[in-house]
Design an enzyme around this catalytic site. Structure first.
Site, mmCIF file in Angstrom:
data_model
loop_
_atom_site.group_PDB
_atom_site.id
_atom_site.type_symbol
_atom_site.label_atom_id
_atom_site.label_comp_id
_atom_site.label_asym_id
_atom_site.label_seq_id
_atom_site.Cartn_x
_atom_site.Cartn_y
_atom_site.Cartn_z
ATOM 1 N N ASP A 194 -2.453 0.455 7.036
ATOM 2 C CA ASP A 194 -3.288 0.020 5.920
ATOM 3 C C ASP A 194 -2.963 -1.412 5.511
ATOM 4 O OD1 ASP A 194 -4.613 2.406 5.866
ATOM 5 O OD2 ASP A 194 -3.515 3.243 4.183
ATOM 6 N N ASP A 212 0.849 -1.189 0.000
ATOM 7 C CA ASP A 212 0.000 0.000 0.000
ATOM 8 C C ASP A 212 0.892 1.249 0.000
ATOM 9 O OD1 ASP A 212 -3.026 0.860 0.483
ATOM 10 O OD2 ASP A 212 -1.755 2.194 1.658
ATOM 11 N N HIS A 228 -6.892 6.155 6.484
ATOM 12 C CA HIS A 228 -6.045 6.825 5.493
ATOM 13 C C HIS A 228 -6.568 8.225 5.171
ATOM 14 C CE1 HIS A 228 -3.721 7.477 1.827
ATOM 15 N NE2 HIS A 228 -4.849 7.776 1.243
ATOM 16 N N ASP A 282 -2.199 1.388 -7.044
ATOM 17 C CA ASP A 282 -0.791 1.209 -6.672
ATOM 18 C C ASP A 282 0.048 0.620 -7.797
ATOM 19 O OD1 ASP A 282 -0.736 1.495 -3.384
ATOM 20 O OD2 ASP A 282 -2.628 0.732 -4.158
ATOM 21 N N GLU A 342 2.140 5.200 -0.229
ATOM 22 C CA GLU A 342 1.736 6.583 -0.001
ATOM 23 C C GLU A 342 2.535 7.418 -0.994
ATOM 24 O OE1 GLU A 342 -0.717 7.380 1.720
ATOM 25 O OE2 GLU A 342 -0.974 5.691 3.080
#
Length: 270
Positions: A245, A72, A229, A171, A74
């Site tokens: 997450d 996951d 999130h 992603d 960012e």
């Protein structure tokens, strides 16, 4: 003497099942009082020992993969959105496909180069502050570390089946290939197939989780781990490893697996 022993075993199994309902939740059990995903009848359970009974209750159908790699990202962001976005956090959890337990973790922050200064919006959204990314490796260096970690964990062995799992297609369909194209970097083949947990959840539960992890946790009666999130305006999450997450994804996968769900690749070939 055999009949009294079997009767005692039956009583103990009934007690064991009663305790399991309280721990795992009644929704995991069919009307006959055994897990829906378990093909062992109550009569057979009565003839088993304590260890065998526990194994039977906690077992689930074998998955197609030896390992699931929960990922996951960012990324840099702002309102309106900045371009290009850059990955600033790269976490992976290695989930055993037989036990659905976390066996290993990979985690690195990434130095953005196009927009090196994080915006206030990005910090509020992700909980990542400037000091976390300053002086960190570039994406190219992090991808090299990922490959080293994959090799060390035995995930590059052709006899080991593994697949990435993400909450959505962004992603690995948009973010990673888009940034790699911008920087002129190759994308490893293992990043080109994945399981979108939202799709898997909708197949298993019959409804689409519009709010992602929050809806999936609610639908499965699970406690959300860490800060959501999208928690804009909440206090910053200051843990050095923000794997919340990923842990939520792993928890949801484990719950679906215990219900008998078999995870399959959802991405289409590149």
């Amino acid at each position: 003497m055999l009949a009294p022993l079997q009767t005692g075993a039956a009583r103990f199994s009934s007690y064991l099942l009663s305790r399991a309902r309280k721990v795992l939740g009644s929704h995991l059990f069919s009307p006959c009082g055994v897990p829906e995903f378990c093909s062992i009848s109550t009569r057979k359970l009565a003839a088993h020992s304590f260890g065998a009974s526990m194994a039977a209750m906690m077992s689930f159908p074998p998955q197609r993969y030896h390992y699931f790699l929960v990922l996951d990202f960012e990324a840099t962001c702002d309102k309106p959105q900045i371009h290009p976005q850059e990955i600033i956090e790269f976490p992976i959890l290695k989930l055993n496909g037989r036990t659905m337990e976390i066996e290993s973790t990979f985690h690195m922050y990434v130095q953005p180069v196009v927009h090196p200064q994080l915006t206030p919006f990005c910090t509020e959204l992700t909980g990542i502050i400037q000091a976390m990314v300053d002086g960190q490796p570039s994406l190219q260096q992090v991808l090299e570390r990922v490959d080293e970690w994959m090799a060390k964990e035995g995930l590059l062995d052709p006899n080991v089946k593994s697949i990435f799992v993400t909450c959505g297609d962004w992603d690995l369909k948009v973010m990673l290939p888009g940034q790699c194209q911008y920087l002129g970097l190759p994308v490893a083949d293992y990043f080109k197939q994945w399981i979108n947990l939202k799709k898997a959840y909708s197949f298993a539960m019959g409804c689409w989780p519009k709010n992602g992890l929050l809806d999936m946790n609610k639908g499965l009666s699970l406690q959300h781990i860490g800060r959501p999130h999208s928690g804009i305006g909440q206090s910053l999450y200051t843990s050095p490893w923000r794997l919340d997450d990923c842990k939520n994804i792993a928890n949801i996968m484990k719950t679906l697996a215990y219900r008998g769900f078999i995870f399959k690749q959802t991405s289409k070939p590149f």
